[in-house]
Design an enzyme around this catalytic site. Structure first.
Site, PDB file in Angstrom:
ATOM      1  N   ASP A  13      12.198  25.190  13.026  1.00 30.56           N
ATOM      2  CA  ASP A  13      11.749  24.699  14.328  1.00 30.56           C
ATOM      3  C   ASP A  13      10.576  25.505  14.888  1.00 30.56           C
ATOM      4  O   ASP A  13      10.428  25.653  16.107  1.00 30.56           O
ATOM      5  CB  ASP A  13      12.911  24.688  15.342  1.00 30.56           C
ATOM      6  CG  ASP A  13      14.075  23.847  14.849  1.00 30.56           C
ATOM      7  OD1 ASP A  13      13.818  22.821  14.202  1.00 30.56           O
ATOM      8  OD2 ASP A  13      15.237  24.223  15.110  1.00 30.56           O
ATOM      9  N   LYS A  16       6.328  23.280  12.854  1.00 33.24           N
ATOM     10  CA  LYS A  16       5.641  22.858  11.612  1.00 33.24           C
ATOM     11  C   LYS A  16       5.098  21.441  11.738  1.00 33.24           C
ATOM     12  O   LYS A  16       4.001  21.141  11.274  1.00 33.24           O
ATOM     13  CB  LYS A  16       6.633  22.901  10.427  1.00 33.24           C
ATOM     14  CG  LYS A  16       7.201  24.274  10.162  1.00 33.24           C
ATOM     15  CD  LYS A  16       8.256  24.222   9.068  1.00 33.24           C
ATOM     16  CE  LYS A  16       9.553  23.536   9.472  1.00 33.24           C
ATOM     17  NZ  LYS A  16      10.338  24.212  10.488  1.00 33.24           N
ATOM     18  N   GLY A  40      13.915  18.210  11.522  1.00 30.99           N
ATOM     19  CA  GLY A  40      13.453  17.423  12.663  1.00 30.99           C
ATOM     20  C   GLY A  40      12.103  17.979  13.069  1.00 30.99           C
ATOM     21  O   GLY A  40      12.033  19.062  13.642  1.00 30.99           O
ATOM     22  N   HIS A  41      11.038  17.269  12.707  1.00 26.91           N
ATOM     23  CA  HIS A  41       9.683  17.748  12.973  1.00 26.91           C
ATOM     24  C   HIS A  41       9.063  16.881  14.071  1.00 26.91           C
ATOM     25  O   HIS A  41       8.842  15.689  13.874  1.00 26.91           O
ATOM     26  CB  HIS A  41       8.838  17.681  11.692  1.00 26.91           C
ATOM     27  CG  HIS A  41       9.372  18.557  10.588  1.00 26.91           C
ATOM     28  ND1 HIS A  41       8.885  18.552   9.317  1.00 26.91           N
ATOM     29  CD2 HIS A  41      10.359  19.486  10.601  1.00 26.91           C
ATOM     30  CE1 HIS A  41       9.558  19.430   8.578  1.00 26.91           C
ATOM     31  NE2 HIS A  41      10.460  20.006   9.337  1.00 26.91           N
ATOM     32  N   GLN A 224      12.794  23.330   7.363  1.00 32.19           N
ATOM     33  CA  GLN A 224      13.575  24.532   7.692  1.00 32.19           C
ATOM     34  C   GLN A 224      12.636  25.747   7.747  1.00 32.19           C
ATOM     35  O   GLN A 224      11.467  25.562   8.027  1.00 32.19           O
ATOM     36  CB  GLN A 224      14.702  24.755   6.662  1.00 32.19           C
ATOM     37  CG  GLN A 224      15.852  23.761   6.786  1.00 32.19           C
ATOM     38  CD  GLN A 224      15.577  22.412   6.153  1.00 32.19           C
ATOM     39  OE1 GLN A 224      15.180  22.343   5.010  1.00 32.19           O
ATOM     40  NE2 GLN A 224      15.795  21.347   6.883  1.00 32.19           N
TER      41      GLN A 224
HETATM   42  P1  GDP Z   1       9.557  21.931  13.437  1.00 34.30           P
HETATM   43  O1  GDP Z   1      10.919  21.576  12.967  1.00 34.30           O
HETATM   44  O2  GDP Z   1       9.091  23.241  12.881  1.00 34.30           O
HETATM   45  O3  GDP Z   1       8.546  20.841  13.213  1.00 34.30           O
HETATM   46  O4  GDP Z   1       9.664  22.140  15.011  1.00 34.30           O
HETATM   47  P2  GDP Z   1      10.481  21.221  16.059  1.00 34.30           P
HETATM   48  O5  GDP Z   1       9.751  19.941  16.220  1.00 34.30           O
HETATM   49  O6  GDP Z   1      11.918  21.147  15.677  1.00 34.30           O
HETATM   50  O7  GDP Z   1      10.434  22.125  17.351  1.00 34.30           O
HETATM   51  C1  GDP Z   1       9.232  22.513  17.926  1.00 34.30           C
HETATM   52  C2  GDP Z   1       9.167  21.953  19.361  1.00 34.30           C
HETATM   53  O8  GDP Z   1       8.176  22.637  20.087  1.00 34.30           O
HETATM   54  C3  GDP Z   1       8.780  20.492  19.417  1.00 34.30           C
HETATM   55  O9  GDP Z   1       9.425  19.890  20.488  1.00 34.30           O
HETATM   56  C4  GDP Z   1       7.263  20.535  19.644  1.00 34.30           C
HETATM   57  O10 GDP Z   1       6.793  19.391  20.336  1.00 34.30           O
HETATM   58  C5  GDP Z   1       7.152  21.743  20.515  1.00 34.30           C
HETATM   59  N1  GDP Z   1       5.904  22.502  20.389  1.00 34.30           N
HETATM   60  C6  GDP Z   1       5.168  22.738  19.263  1.00 34.30           C
HETATM   61  N2  GDP Z   1       4.158  23.584  19.529  1.00 34.30           N
HETATM   62  C7  GDP Z   1       4.255  23.887  20.854  1.00 34.30           C
HETATM   63  C8  GDP Z   1       3.524  24.760  21.716  1.00 34.30           C
HETATM   64  O11 GDP Z   1       2.582  25.429  21.318  1.00 34.30           O
HETATM   65  N3  GDP Z   1       3.949  24.846  23.005  1.00 34.30           N
HETATM   66  C9  GDP Z   1       5.008  24.131  23.480  1.00 34.30           C
HETATM   67  N4  GDP Z   1       5.335  24.285  24.746  1.00 34.30           N
HETATM   68  N5  GDP Z   1       5.705  23.307  22.695  1.00 34.30           N
HETATM   69  C10 GDP Z   1       5.358  23.205  21.399  1.00 34.30           C
HETATM   70  P1  IMO Z   2      13.390  22.031  10.670  1.00 36.52           P
HETATM   71  O1  IMO Z   2      12.709  21.486   9.422  1.00 36.52           O
HETATM   72  C1  IMO Z   2      16.486  24.656  12.256  1.00 36.52           C
HETATM   73  C2  IMO Z   2      20.171  25.002   9.912  1.00 36.52           C
HETATM   74  C3  IMO Z   2      21.449  24.434  10.507  1.00 36.52           C
HETATM   75  C4  IMO Z   2      22.465  25.392   9.908  1.00 36.52           C
HETATM   76  C5  IMO Z   2      21.892  25.647   8.516  1.00 36.52           C
HETATM   77  C6  IMO Z   2      22.511  24.788   7.420  1.00 36.52           C
HETATM   78  O2  IMO Z   2      13.375  21.106  11.807  1.00 36.52           O
HETATM   79  O3  IMO Z   2      12.863  23.399  10.954  1.00 36.52           O
HETATM   80  P2  IMO Z   2      22.258  22.222   6.783  1.00 36.52           P
HETATM   81  O4  IMO Z   2      22.575  20.988   7.570  1.00 36.52           O
HETATM   82  O5  IMO Z   2      20.852  22.309   6.344  1.00 36.52           O
HETATM   83  O6  IMO Z   2      23.206  22.455   5.636  1.00 36.52           O
HETATM   84  O7  IMO Z   2      22.535  23.430   7.831  1.00 36.52           O
HETATM   85  O8  IMO Z   2      20.507  25.375   8.598  1.00 36.52           O
HETATM   86  N1  IMO Z   2      19.048  24.043   9.832  1.00 36.52           N
HETATM   87  C7  IMO Z   2      17.970  24.074  10.621  1.00 36.52           C
HETATM   88  N2  IMO Z   2      17.679  24.876  11.670  1.00 36.52           N
HETATM   89  N3  IMO Z   2      15.591  23.740  11.844  1.00 36.52           N
HETATM   90  C8  IMO Z   2      15.851  22.954  10.767  1.00 36.52           C
HETATM   91  O9  IMO Z   2      14.939  22.124  10.224  1.00 36.52           O
HETATM   92  C9  IMO Z   2      17.111  23.073  10.134  1.00 36.52           C
HETATM   93  N4  IMO Z   2      17.708  22.455   9.093  1.00 36.52           N
HETATM   94  C10 IMO Z   2      18.878  23.067   8.909  1.00 36.52           C
HETATM   95  O10 IMO Z   2      21.427  24.491  11.902  1.00 36.52           O
HETATM   96  O11 IMO Z   2      22.447  26.622  10.593  1.00 36.52           O
HETATM   97 MG    MG Z   3      12.802  21.116  13.731  1.00 30.77          MG
END
Ligand code: GDP
Ligand code: IMO
Ligand code: MG
Length: 434
Positions: A13, A16, A40-41, A224
């Protein structure tokens, strides 16, 4: 310009999705190499929000090719639902998305097996996303998995499916938790799903290597984060795939000699979802403030993310594992309010300094972070697009992270949208992505 990996250098998270979406404009192909719909991106384009799970973030750029590599595990129902939602939002998927014939297929039984192990008394609960990811990879490595190519071969699929489900039933019966299921119906459903994904399926290793040989470029999108990597993460509190840079090769069939750089994405702080040790977790009001300002709730499960301070030893470790050339620091704006910002610069267990990341969660749980306290900048960085326009103390914070981690910060994200980004002129990052 070459072929680049962009991956998470913390516990996932990191942002990416935003970064891959932004820079995918400069590449021909975006390829996912591991994980499944546990990812979840999030990508914002104007006020439109997309949460990509299985489909690479590059799909949002018209005309780009998106590849789901062999290292990914695919729930066809989840994939088709995601494609349906993208198409409903006007995204062209047909003709742009290709799925590896060697990727493994995830079945409802995998979710069931996961629930059994997660709930089992005496077993460590990982706090997974409950998507069945671990059990699907178990079948892969147990050499009894069913791959997309097998799913498309109806005769072979039926036989394989029946054997696999018999095995699962035997385990469930032995544990006294067997529930009668209509397996014929599941099999029929999967055959119907197979028909729908068939036009997108091909040998993606051939597709990628041919494209590279013809001079087209590939951006590899990690899911991840490295601390969730099955080998290098905080085992057993990890996911079941190779989230690190090595996974890009095994998960796509593209050799290391064809990859020219690795960029790590890190938040200006750090979060973790699920169980497991977390040395810099801020259990006080600071953690709450980060969660609130950063909206730190899981994109897949909605769970509140655990929040803490930037961990230098951890990023030094993930930098070494991945050979990071440059780093993107995201969500700098989330720290805008703080009077002081803590940075963990070392680990201690009792009086002993710990130089390396301990291999066991027991030791990692005993780690006490050594913090350096930096003054906050107390000014908005939200949406800032030039490095010089950042408050001096925010720049000092970034320079501090750079010097302590030994990794250049080539790009800074100051908001969720594409244009809320700073790219640093003259950096290795610009050279890699120019
Ligand atoms: P990922 O799994 O690495 O793609 O990240 P996620 O989407 O799960 O979580 C990142 C969250 O932060 C998302 O809701 C993005 O919209 C948000 N986000 C990304 N970059 C920034 C930033 O620079 N500032 C803020 N406030 N939010 C951001
Ligand atoms: P993105 O790509 C954050 C975590 C779960 C749990 C562990 C194992 O959005 O960064 P799983 O269901 O993969 O067997 O769970 O990994 N986990 C993540 N945490 N971001 C993710 O994906 C994750 N995908 C799995 O919360 O601790
Ligand atoms: Mg994510």
């Amino acid at each position: 310009m070459g072929n680049i990996i962009i991956l998470g250098s913390q516990w996932g998270d990191e942002g990416k999705g935003k970064i891959v979406d932004l820079f995918s404009e400069r590449f021909d192909i975006v390829a996912r190499y591991q994980g499944g719909h546990n990812a979840g991106h999030t990508v914002f384009i104007g006020d439109r929000k997309f949460v990509l799970k299985l489909v690479p973030s590059g799909i949002l750029r018209p005309g780009k090719t998106a590849v789901i590599g062999n290292g990914v595990v695919i729930d066809p129902a989840a994939l088709l639902a995601e494609i349906g939602a993208l198409e409903a939002a006007g995204v062209q998927v047909n003709g742009n998305l290709f799925i590896s014939n060697r990727a493994h297929v995830l079945f409802p039984a995998h979710r069931m097996m996961e629930k059994l192990t997660e709930d089992r008394p005496g077993r460590v609960s990982i706090g997974t996303t409950s998507r069945g990811i671990g059990p699907c990879y178990e079948d892969k490595f147990g050499r009894r998995g069913i791959r997309v190519a097998d799913l498309l071969d109806t005769g072979a699929f039926r036989a394989q499916f029946d054997v696999l489900m018999d095995e699962k039933a035997a385990i469930a019966k032995a544990r006294g938790i067997y529930q009668e299921q209509d397996l014929r119906r599941t099999r029929d459903e999967y055959e119907a799903l197979a028909g729908r994904i068939r036009p997108m399926v091909c040998d993606t290793a051939v597709l990628l290597n041919r494209a590279i040989a013809e001079g087209r470029t590939v951006l590899f999108e990690g899911a991840q984060g490295t601390m969730l990597d099955i080998d290098h993460g905080t085992y057993p509190f990890v996911t079941s795939s190779s989230a690190g840079a090595g996974g890009a090769c095994t998960g796509t069939g593209v050799a290391p000699t064809r990859i020219h750089g690795v960029v790590g994405v890190a938040k200006a702080y750090i979060t973790r979802v699920g169980g497991g040790p977390f040395p810099t977790e801020a259990r006080d009001g600071a953690g709450e403030t980060i969660r609130r300002r950063g909206n730190e709730f899981g994109a897949v499960t909605g769970r509140p993310r655990r929040c803490g301070w930037f961990d230098v030893p951890l990023v030094r470790y993930t930098s070494a594992i991945n050979g990071l050339d440059s780093m993107v620091v995201t969500k700098l704006d989330v720290l805008d309010e703080f009077d002081n910002v803590q940075v963990c610069v070392g680990y201690r267990i009792g009086q002993r300094e710990v130089a390396e990341i301990p291999p066991t969660v027991a030791e990692l749980a005993r780690v006490e972070p050594v913090y350096e306290c930096l003054p906050g900048w107390k000014a908005s960085t939200f949406g800032v697009t030039s490095y010089d326009a950042l408050p001096a103390r925010a720049r000092e914070y970034l320079a501090y992270l750079e010097s302590r981690t030994g990794v250049e910060i080539g790009c800074i994200s100051t908001g969720p949208e594409r244009n809320q980004t700073i790219v640093r002129a003259g950096s290795r990052f610009t050279k890699l992505l120019a």
